[in-house]
Design an enzyme around this catalytic site. Sequence first.
Site, short mmCIF file in Angstrom:
data_model
loop_
_atom_site.label_atom_id
_atom_site.label_comp_id
_atom_site.label_asym_id
_atom_site.label_seq_id
_atom_site.Cartn_x
_atom_site.Cartn_y
_atom_site.Cartn_z
N GLY A 27 -1.50 -9.86 7.05
CA GLY A 27 -2.05 -8.86 6.20
C GLY A 27 -1.41 -8.73 4.86
O GLY A 27 -0.84 -9.50 4.44
N SER A 28 -1.39 -7.32 4.61
CA SER A 28 -0.70 -7.26 2.95
C SER A 28 0.58 -7.66 2.74
O SER A 28 0.94 -7.59 1.71
CB SER A 28 -0.98 -5.74 2.83
OG SER A 28 -2.19 -5.20 3.28
N THR A 29 1.31 -8.05 3.84
CA THR A 29 2.76 -8.27 3.60
C THR A 29 2.62 -9.73 2.69
O THR A 29 3.57 -9.77 2.19
CB THR A 29 3.42 -8.76 4.80
OG1 THR A 29 2.52 -9.67 5.61
CG2 THR A 29 3.75 -7.41 5.68
N PHE A 30 1.39 -10.48 2.62
CA PHE A 30 1.56 -11.52 1.92
C PHE A 30 1.24 -11.35 0.33
O PHE A 30 1.35 -12.18 -0.59
CB PHE A 30 0.12 -12.46 2.41
CG PHE A 30 0.41 -13.48 3.23
CD1 PHE A 30 1.20 -13.13 4.35
CD2 PHE A 30 -0.01 -14.68 2.89
CE1 PHE A 30 1.42 -14.12 5.20
CE2 PHE A 30 0.41 -15.77 3.79
CZ PHE A 30 0.91 -15.64 5.19
N LYS A 31 1.14 -10.09 0.05
CA LYS A 31 0.64 -9.66 -1.49
C LYS A 31 1.89 -10.07 -2.33
O LYS A 31 1.47 -10.56 -3.43
CB LYS A 31 0.17 -8.22 -1.45
CG LYS A 31 -0.96 -8.06 -0.97
CD LYS A 31 -1.71 -6.41 -1.08
CE LYS A 31 -3.05 -6.48 -0.36
NZ LYS A 31 -3.36 -5.11 -0.04
#
Lengths: 124, 597
Positions: B314-318
Site C-alpha cells: 500500500g501507500s508505504t511505497f509512495k
Amino acid sequence: MRPVIFVLSFIAVMGLGFWAYREHYQTRDALRELTGLQNEIADLREALALQRAEWAYLNRPDRLRELSALNFDRLGLLPLEAAQFGEIATVSSPPPDLPADLGAPGIDNPVSVSGEIAPESEAP
Amino acid sequence: MTRTPLRPLARILQARARGENPDTIERENLRLRHEKMRDKARARAEVRLLILGLAFFSAFTVIGARMGLLASTQPEEPRAAAPGAEILAQRADITDRNGRILATNMLTHALYAHPRDMIDPDRVAQELVKVFPDMDAADLQRRFTDGRRFLWLRRTLSPEQMQAVHDIGDPGLLFGPREMRLYPNGALAAHVLGGASFGNEGVHSAEVIGTAGIEKALDDRLRDPAQAGTPLQLSLDLTVQAALEEVLSAGRTMMSARGAAAVVMDVNTGQIVAMASLPDFDPNDRPNPVLAKDAEPGDSPLFNRAVQGVYELGSTFKIFAAAQAMELGLVNPDTMVDANAPMVWGKHKIKEFQNKNYGPLLSVTDVIAKSSNVGTAHIALMIGGLRQQAFLKSLGFFEATPVELVEARTGRPLLPKKWADIVTITTSYGHGMSASPLHLAAAYATIANGGEKVSPTLLHSENPQPGPRVLSEKVARDSVMMLRRGVTHGTASLADVEGYEVAGKTGTADKPKRTGGYYKDKVINTFASVFPASDPQYVVLVTLDEPVDTTGPEPRRTAGWTSVPVAAEITRRIAPLLNVRPVVEDQAVTAVSAVHN
C-alpha cells in the site's frame, strides 16, 4: 680394575631399574589422577552448561514480567520511559562532606604541620 | 671362501706354452668373479625387498584395520578433555547481541529397550505407562514380546522420568546419552530461531540438526566442531524482542487481527534488532500443524509473516516515488503536482481514499502527508516505468531478502509480468506488486540512513560495510522530513511519540482474493516508521492482517487507526531500551515570561 667396573655397573643397573620402577608407578598414578580430574572437569562443564541454561530459563522475559507484576506493590516496576532520561547538569549534586568546624568563625590562624603521626596515636 | 687368483700361475704357464694369450684367462676369471658378486647382490636385494614389502604390508594392514574398526564402531557423545576443550556441545549456542542465551544444549537421555533381556515384559509395560501416560500398555506389551531385539521408547527424558524408569529396575530398559537443543525463552523469537531435531540416531549419540530458521540456514556453522565453543551472536536484542512481542500480541488482540508482523531494524547496518510474527509457536516443541484446505499459508504458526509473507504494502511505497523524483531533480518538496481526483488512465480510474479530492494541486510533501494516490501517480508518470523499476531494484525489491533464514528464499516478491504505465501508477502507491515487510523495512532503512543501501541481516557485526549509495544525502533527509510531516500533520498522527520524532508512512491495502479481485472489508495495514527524524537510528515496521478498530461508532480499517497506535506503543517501549535519548522538541512558548523588577 675390571671387577670394580663390573660391580659398579651392576649397582648402576640396579639403581636405574629401581628408579625406572618408581617413575613408572608415579606416571601411572599421575595419569590416573589426570583422568579423574578430566572427568571432574567434564562433569563440572556439564553442570555449568546446565546452570547457564537454567539461568537463562529463570530469567526469560515472560517470567520476569510475571514476577514484576506479582510484586508490583513492593517493587512498583514499570517500563522505562522517555521522561526518565535526564541531563547530568540538571542533577543537583549533594553538598560536599566538610568537617563541621572548617571555615567556622574563630579560626583565623591556620597551622600547617608536617611529619609523621605516631601510629599508636592514630588509633580511634 | 678362498679367493681364486685372477692369474693362476699354472694355467698361465700352460697357455704360454701353447702360445695363447694369458690375458684371456685373467678376463675369464674376472668375469666369473663379477658374476658371483652380482648374484650375491641380487640375493641380498631380494631379501631387502621382501622385508620392505612385509613392512609396508603390515603398515597398510594396521591402517586398514584401524579404519575398519573406526567405521564399524558406534559413535559416542564427545567427552570434554582437560586442555582448552570447550567442546562439550556438538552444536554452538546462539546468543543475542548482549550474549544472553537464545538457544543452548542440554544433556539428557534417550530410553530404549532390549526386550530379550527383559525379565517381566508385562510388568515393564504397566510400569512404563504409569511414567508416560501417553504410551499404550497393550501396544508396548505386544512389541516387547514379538521377538524383536531392540526398540526405541523415548527420544528425550526429564531427570524425574529417568529416575522413575530406573526405579522400574528391569535390565531390558537402557539409557543412551543425548544432547538436546533447548530454547530457554520459549516462544520468544521463535520464527528467527526455527527449531532443531535429531538426525541420525545411534544408541550412544545422535546428530542434532536445524529444521528451520537460522538453525537450518547456518547449520554448517553451528555444527562446525572448530567453532562449537564460540556462540553464534545474533543482532537481536532479547529485551527489545520481548517488548515488541508483548505489544504486538496485545495490539493484535485489540485490533482482532488475523496475524501480525513487526520488524525493528538498525538503519545504518541493516541489523535486525527484533522481529516477530504472530501467531507463533514454541521451538522447544515445534508443532506440525495440518492446515485446512482453504486456509492461507499465513494461518500456520510456523509461517514467518515478516519474511515469507509477501503483501501489497500500500501507500508505504509512495515515499519511494517522491524520493526518486527528487533524486532525479524532477520535483522538490514544495513542487505542486496535479492531484485532481479521480484520475482517469485508459479504462482505469484512480481514486483517493473515501473518494476524497485533495486537488487540484498539492505539494509533494502534502502528497505524502495526505497519502494522495493521484498525486503519487502523477509523480510516478514523470519518472517512467523503466527508471521506477531500476530504483525499486536498487532498493532490493526485486529479489528475496538475503537475511540468514532458510525461509527467506520463499519470500520472493511478486512482480507484474509486464510493466505497463498502469503498473507504474499502481506500484507507486503499493498495489500490483507484493513484497515482504522485511523488504520494506530495509528500503526505509536505506532512506533513513542517508541513502546507502542496507541488506537486512541477523548477525551481529562490529564493523559492517556500507552498501552502495542509492540516494543523495539531501534527498534522503528531505524524504525523512516528508515522512515526519505525515506524522505531525497527516495520516499517522497517532504515531507521534513524545521525544522520539517518529517519521513514517501508513499503508492500507485491500487483500487480494485468491480467485482474483480484492476483498471489500479485508485489508493489510502497514506502518513503516523511522525515529528519531533528526538523526534516524531505527526502523519500526508493523503489519497487521485483517485488523479492525471498533472503538469508534463504526469499524475503522485504515492503518492510521490500527497499525499506527501499535507501532507508536512499540516505539515508546523500545526506544528507551535501545538507549535512544529523547529529543527535546521545540515547545510552545509557555505562559511564563521574563519580568524585570
